[in-house]
Structure formats: C-alpha cells, structure tokens
Scaffold this motif. Structure first.
Motif, PDB file in Angstrom:
ATOM      1  N   GLY A   1      -9.476  20.694  -0.749  1.00 29.18           N
ATOM      2  CA  GLY A   1      -8.261  20.126  -0.177  1.00 29.18           C
ATOM      3  C   GLY A   1      -8.533  19.308   1.071  1.00 29.18           C
ATOM      4  N   PHE A   2      -9.414  19.829   1.923  1.00 31.66           N
ATOM      5  CA  PHE A   2      -9.763  19.102   3.153  1.00 31.66           C
ATOM      6  C   PHE A   2     -10.435  17.770   2.816  1.00 31.66           C
ATOM      7  N   LEU A   3     -11.374  17.786   1.872  1.00 34.00           N
ATOM      8  CA  LEU A   3     -12.059  16.551   1.496  1.00 34.00           C
ATOM      9  C   LEU A   3     -11.093  15.535   0.884  1.00 34.00           C
ATOM     10  N   TYR A   4     -10.146  16.030   0.083  1.00 34.13           N
ATOM     11  CA  TYR A   4      -9.177  15.111  -0.521  1.00 34.13           C
ATOM     12  C   TYR A   4      -8.299  14.474   0.539  1.00 34.13           C
ATOM     13  N   PHE A   5      -7.750  15.288   1.446  1.00 30.83           N
ATOM     14  CA  PHE A   5      -6.888  14.742   2.498  1.00 30.83           C
ATOM     15  C   PHE A   5      -7.661  13.783   3.395  1.00 30.83           C
ATOM     16  N   LEU A   6      -8.921  14.102   3.683  1.00 28.78           N
ATOM     17  CA  LEU A   6      -9.741  13.234   4.517  1.00 28.78           C
ATOM     18  C   LEU A   6      -9.975  11.892   3.834  1.00 28.78           C
ATOM     19  N   THR A   7     -10.340  11.942   2.557  1.00 23.53           N
ATOM     20  CA  THR A   7     -10.569  10.708   1.804  1.00 23.53           C
ATOM     21  C   THR A   7      -9.290   9.906   1.660  1.00 23.53           C
ATOM     22  N   ASP A   8      -8.201  10.600   1.381  1.00 25.66           N
ATOM     23  CA  ASP A   8      -6.917   9.922   1.203  1.00 25.66           C
ATOM     24  C   ASP A   8      -6.486   9.224   2.487  1.00 25.66           C
ATOM     25  N   GLY A   9      -6.618   9.899   3.627  1.00 27.17           N
ATOM     26  CA  GLY A   9      -6.240   9.284   4.896  1.00 27.17           C
ATOM     27  C   GLY A   9      -7.119   8.100   5.255  1.00 27.17           C
ATOM     28  N   LEU A  10      -8.422   8.208   4.972  1.00 28.89           N
ATOM     29  CA  LEU A  10      -9.350   7.117   5.294  1.00 28.89           C
ATOM     30  C   LEU A  10      -9.059   5.885   4.449  1.00 28.89           C
ATOM     31  N   VAL A  11      -8.902   6.084   3.140  1.00 30.58           N
ATOM     32  CA  VAL A  11      -8.663   4.946   2.247  1.00 30.58           C
ATOM     33  C   VAL A  11      -7.291   4.334   2.507  1.00 30.58           C
ATOM     34  N   LEU A  12      -6.306   5.174   2.844  1.00 26.02           N
ATOM     35  CA  LEU A  12      -4.978   4.645   3.162  1.00 26.02           C
ATOM     36  C   LEU A  12      -5.021   3.768   4.403  1.00 26.02           C
ATOM     37  N   SER A  13      -5.791   4.167   5.405  1.00 30.16           N
ATOM     38  CA  SER A  13      -5.943   3.344   6.611  1.00 30.16           C
ATOM     39  C   SER A  13      -6.603   2.007   6.280  1.00 30.16           C
ATOM     40  N   LEU A  14      -7.582   2.032   5.384  1.00 28.87           N
ATOM     41  CA  LEU A  14      -8.220   0.780   4.959  1.00 28.87           C
ATOM     42  C   LEU A  14      -7.229  -0.115   4.225  1.00 28.87           C
ATOM     43  N   GLY A  15      -6.354   0.502   3.425  1.00 28.66           N
ATOM     44  CA  GLY A  15      -5.340  -0.290   2.733  1.00 28.66           C
ATOM     45  C   GLY A  15      -4.326  -0.889   3.685  1.00 28.66           C
ATOM     46  N   GLU A  16      -3.931  -0.133   4.718  1.00 27.50           N
ATOM     47  CA  GLU A  16      -2.987  -0.662   5.704  1.00 27.50           C
ATOM     48  C   GLU A  16      -3.566  -1.846   6.462  1.00 27.50           C
ATOM     49  N   SER A  17      -4.866  -1.828   6.692  1.00 28.12           N
ATOM     50  CA  SER A  17      -5.510  -2.929   7.417  1.00 28.12           C
ATOM     51  C   SER A  17      -5.891  -4.092   6.513  1.00 28.12           C
ATOM     52  N   GLY A  18      -5.735  -3.927   5.201  1.00 24.64           N
ATOM     53  CA  GLY A  18      -6.077  -5.001   4.274  1.00 24.64           C
ATOM     54  C   GLY A  18      -7.531  -5.022   3.859  1.00 24.64           C
ATOM     55  N   ALA A  19      -8.306  -3.999   4.245  1.00 30.83           N
ATOM     56  CA  ALA A  19      -9.727  -3.975   3.902  1.00 30.83           C
ATOM     57  C   ALA A  19      -9.950  -3.708   2.421  1.00 30.83           C
ATOM     58  N   VAL A  20      -9.038  -2.958   1.792  1.00 34.05           N
ATOM     59  CA  VAL A  20      -9.117  -2.712   0.352  1.00 34.05           C
ATOM     60  C   VAL A  20      -7.772  -3.061  -0.262  1.00 34.05           C
TER      61      VAL A  20
ATOM     62  N   THR B   1       0.829  -1.208   0.000  1.00 32.64           N
ATOM     63  CA  THR B   1       0.000   0.000   0.000  1.00 32.64           C
ATOM     64  C   THR B   1       0.858   1.251   0.000  1.00 32.64           C
ATOM     65  N   TRP B   2       1.894   1.274   0.841  1.00 38.87           N
ATOM     66  CA  TRP B   2       2.761   2.447   0.901  1.00 38.87           C
ATOM     67  C   TRP B   2       3.645   2.552  -0.334  1.00 38.87           C
TER      68      TRP B   2
ATOM     69  N   PRO C   1      -4.187  -2.814  -2.131  1.00 36.32           N
ATOM     70  CA  PRO C   1      -3.205  -1.722  -2.071  1.00 36.32           C
ATOM     71  C   PRO C   1      -3.323  -0.729  -3.221  1.00 36.32           C
ATOM     72  N   PHE C   2      -3.604  -1.214  -4.426  1.00 28.87           N
ATOM     73  CA  PHE C   2      -3.711  -0.302  -5.571  1.00 28.87           C
ATOM     74  C   PHE C   2      -4.842   0.694  -5.364  1.00 28.87           C
ATOM     75  N   LEU C   3      -6.004   0.203  -4.933  1.00 27.35           N
ATOM     76  CA  LEU C   3      -7.137   1.095  -4.697  1.00 27.35           C
ATOM     77  C   LEU C   3      -6.863   2.040  -3.531  1.00 27.35           C
ATOM     78  N   ALA C   4      -6.178   1.544  -2.500  1.00 25.02           N
ATOM     79  CA  ALA C   4      -5.884   2.391  -1.339  1.00 25.02           C
ATOM     80  C   ALA C   4      -5.042   3.603  -1.726  1.00 25.02           C
ATOM     81  N   ALA C   5      -4.162   3.450  -2.702  1.00 24.58           N
ATOM     82  CA  ALA C   5      -3.294   4.554  -3.120  1.00 24.58           C
ATOM     83  C   ALA C   5      -3.919   5.415  -4.210  1.00 24.58           C
ATOM     84  N   TRP C   6      -4.678   4.794  -5.111  1.00 25.56           N
ATOM     85  CA  TRP C   6      -5.128   5.503  -6.305  1.00 25.56           C
ATOM     86  C   TRP C   6      -6.599   5.897  -6.284  1.00 25.56           C
ATOM     87  N   LEU C   7      -7.412   5.305  -5.410  1.00 23.03           N
ATOM     88  CA  LEU C   7      -8.845   5.615  -5.418  1.00 23.03           C
ATOM     89  C   LEU C   7      -9.135   7.092  -5.170  1.00 23.03           C
ATOM     90  N   PRO C   8      -8.526   7.764  -4.160  1.00 25.73           N
ATOM     91  CA  PRO C   8      -8.807   9.200  -3.981  1.00 25.73           C
ATOM     92  C   PRO C   8      -8.453  10.027  -5.212  1.00 25.73           C
TER      93      PRO C   8
END
Length: 363
Positions: A317-336, A273-274, A338-345
């Motif tokens: 900008g706030f919405l993008y950072f919020l979405t990016d942080g949320l999806v990245l956390s899901l990618g770190e936990s394996g819920a989504v 993911t990272w 890795p490709f989607l966790a980085a590129w979905l936002p």
C-alpha cells in the motif's frame, strides 16, 4: 450470486468497514492534532468550529484511505480463508484460484461505486463548505493569499492578474489588466487597488484605478479615477475556481475545464490529469484485490502468520501511494501525459500482482 460469493461479500465488507473506520479515525486524530490550534485561533476558541472542521474533513480522509482499507480487508479475508482451508476445499472441488477473486468482484464493485460517489460528490461539497466557513487551516500558507503570488487569467486579448482572491471570488485585490492588440503588443494597462462584484447589478467595480495608454508611436498617458466599471465576462465563481483544489471539483467541472468551456488558471493538461485520475479512482479498489490475492496465497504455502501478511500489505500500500503521488505530480507539471499519470500506477501494480499470482499458481 452463489453461496460462496455471498459469504465473501459479507466477510470482506465487514473487514473493510472496520478497517476504514479505524484508519479514518486515526488519520483524523493526527489531522486535528496538527490543525486544531489554528482553527481555535481563527475562531476565538470556539470548540464547535473544531467539531465542524472534523465532520467536514471526514469525506476527504475516508476517500483517501478507501484503497488502502480494501487492500488490508482483502488480505485479512483471504488470509483467514487460507488458514481455515476454505480456499483449499473450494479448489478441491475443481475451481481454480482466480474464481476466488471473481467472488470478490461484487463486494469490490460496491466499494468502487461508493468511492467514486464520495470523491466526486461529497468531497467537493465538504471542501467548498470548509472554504465558505473559513475552516481551512492551511489558508495562510496556501497559494494566492498574498499579492506576491498572483493568479493570471486570459480573456480574449486581455490578461488579468489578481494579487489575491477573497470571499469566494467577490473581491479581487491588486488587480492588473493588460490589454493587447491582435499582434500581441500591449496597448493599455489598468491597475486597480481592489475589484468588487456588485451582485445587484452583476457588474465589477474597480476602485483607485490607474489607466495607462500605450500608443504605437507616442508617449504613454496615465489617468486616475476613484471608481470605474470593468466590462468583462468573468464572474466571481470563475475566480473562485482558480484557487479551488482539484479535489474540490466534480468530474463535470473538470471536464468543462478540459474542454475550455470554463476559465482555468492552470494548463489544460493539469485538469485532464485529474479528470483521468477521477475515472481511475474506483479501479484502484479492484487493483487492491489483485495485490492481496498472491500475498495471502504465498503466505499460506510458506506457513507464515497473518502478521507477516499485514506487514507485506502495508508495504504494498505504501509503495502504491508513493508511486501514485509521484506520477500524479509529474502529470500535473506536464512531464508525463495525463493518461499515464492517472493509469500508470494501476497498470504497473496490476502487472506485478498478476505476475506474482501466475507464479504462485504455477502456470
């Protein structure tokens, strides 16, 4: 590069530099207000430690703020060009609006390259220097500082549990080694109060060691020795990597952990993911242009001021950072994945910006 592209390059980079310096100074001020007391307490009131902490935190803070500075810089540049009818004159010559965005690509390309270099090279060095000089303010709150939150590493048929890692991995506290047979059954357990790496012999030495043998059909047998060598391929650098933040890893190190050429304490999808996030990082700067363009264009048509554009830009900008942080956390936990966790936002906000721009242009 034509005259218009050079004009956009000069105007955008000037706005971007001013905004990045201002936002970085503001965020660093908040960071110092939050952590300077801990730094002074850990270093006996030495003000030079605070100054060193501030300097070493600059790359990480600037890397975090670059996409936001690109968004606001592009919004201000486009807004002024709309207000001064420069874009109208450009379009009157027969050029569509999207060619204005093409003119931003050289400037944004420079920013994207610098952003990747900053995040992949300078940020890891600064974080590692903070750790080596004991300037991490969150150290007392971080993972693995107590034996109640151990790290686990697998090496062959053995599982190693380290209660705490100190001095860049040279010292391990409350070490347990569980040795298993080929069927997965535990045959030996080794508990050591500490493990020290001897740099002269390049070997691990365990102290206050209790070894328990678990035979297949008999009673367990335990013996105690004061010191014992530990035969392992693991090195202090690998244990240090286990408590290292992914931001402190270069792309090549992340890749080695993904391909399992190095030992990692977290699942492979965490590092993948990272790794994907590091690749997507410079693309986020290009995305900010696509978000700023329809905002500036619509504000001009509705005769709103630059302040309204800044407000909308902050919101995006706030919405993008919020979405990016949320999806990245899901990618770190394996819920989504890795490709989607980085590129979905990026894909999501690119679709929003593109649709908005198409609507404004009336296609």
């Amino acid at each position: 590069m034509n005259t218009f592209s050079r004009y956009v390059l000069r105007s955008f980079l000037w706005q971007f530099a001013l905004l990045l310096i201002g936002f970085t100074a503001l965020l660093q001020l908040f960071d110092l207000l939050n952590n300077s007391a801990d730094i002074l307490q850990d270093h006996l009131g030495d003000m030079s430690a605070v100054a060193e902490y501030a300097a070493l935190r600059l790359p990480e803070i600037a890397s975090f703020l670059i996409p936001f500075a690109v968004l606001m810089g592009a919004l201000i540049t486009l807004g002024r060009m709309e207000r001064n009818n420069e874009i109208m004159a450009f379009k009157a010559a027969g050029a569509p609006y999207f060619t204005v965005l093409w003119a931003f690509l050289p400037a944004v390309g420079i920013v994207a390259f610098l952003h990747f270099f900053l995040a992949d090279q300078l940020v890891p060095i600064s974080i590692q220097t903070l750790v080596s000089r004991d300037l991490i303010a969150e150290r007392s709150k971080s993972k693995n500082e107590t034996k109640n939150d151990p790290l686990f590493v697998q090496e062959g048929n053995s599982v190693i549990e380290a209660g705490a890692v100190g001095l860049d991995g040279v010292i391990l506290s409350h070490l347990r080694i569980y040795q298993r047979d080929d069927t997965g059954k535990m045959v030996k357990q080794i508990f050591a109060n500490d493990a020290h790496f001897d740099s002269a012999t390049e070997k691990w030495v365990l102290t206050n060691v209790w070894t328990t043998l678990v035979p297949a059909g008999g009673a367990a047998q335990t013996e105690h020795v004061d010191k014992q060598e530990w035969q392992t391929q693991l090195t202090p650098a690998e244990f240090s990597d286990l408590v290292e933040k992914p931001q402190a890893m270069t792309f090549m190190k992340l890749r080695s952990l993904v391909t399992s050429t190095q030992v990692g304490v977290r699942p492979t999808y965490f590092y993948e993911t990272w790794q994907q996030k590091r690749i997507a990082l410079p693309v986020s700067s290009i995305l900010m242009i696509l978000l700023a363009a329809p905002v500036a264009h619509s504000l001009h048509r509705r005769e709103r001021g630059l302040a309204a554009g800044m407000t909308i830009g902050f919101g995006l900008g706030f919405l993008y950072f919020l979405t990016d942080g949320l999806v990245l956390s899901l990618g770190e936990s394996g819920a989504v994945p890795p490709f989607l966790a980085a590129w979905l936002p990026i894909l999501l906000f690119a679709a929003i910006g593109g649709a908005w721009l198409i609507k404004q242009e009336g296609y």
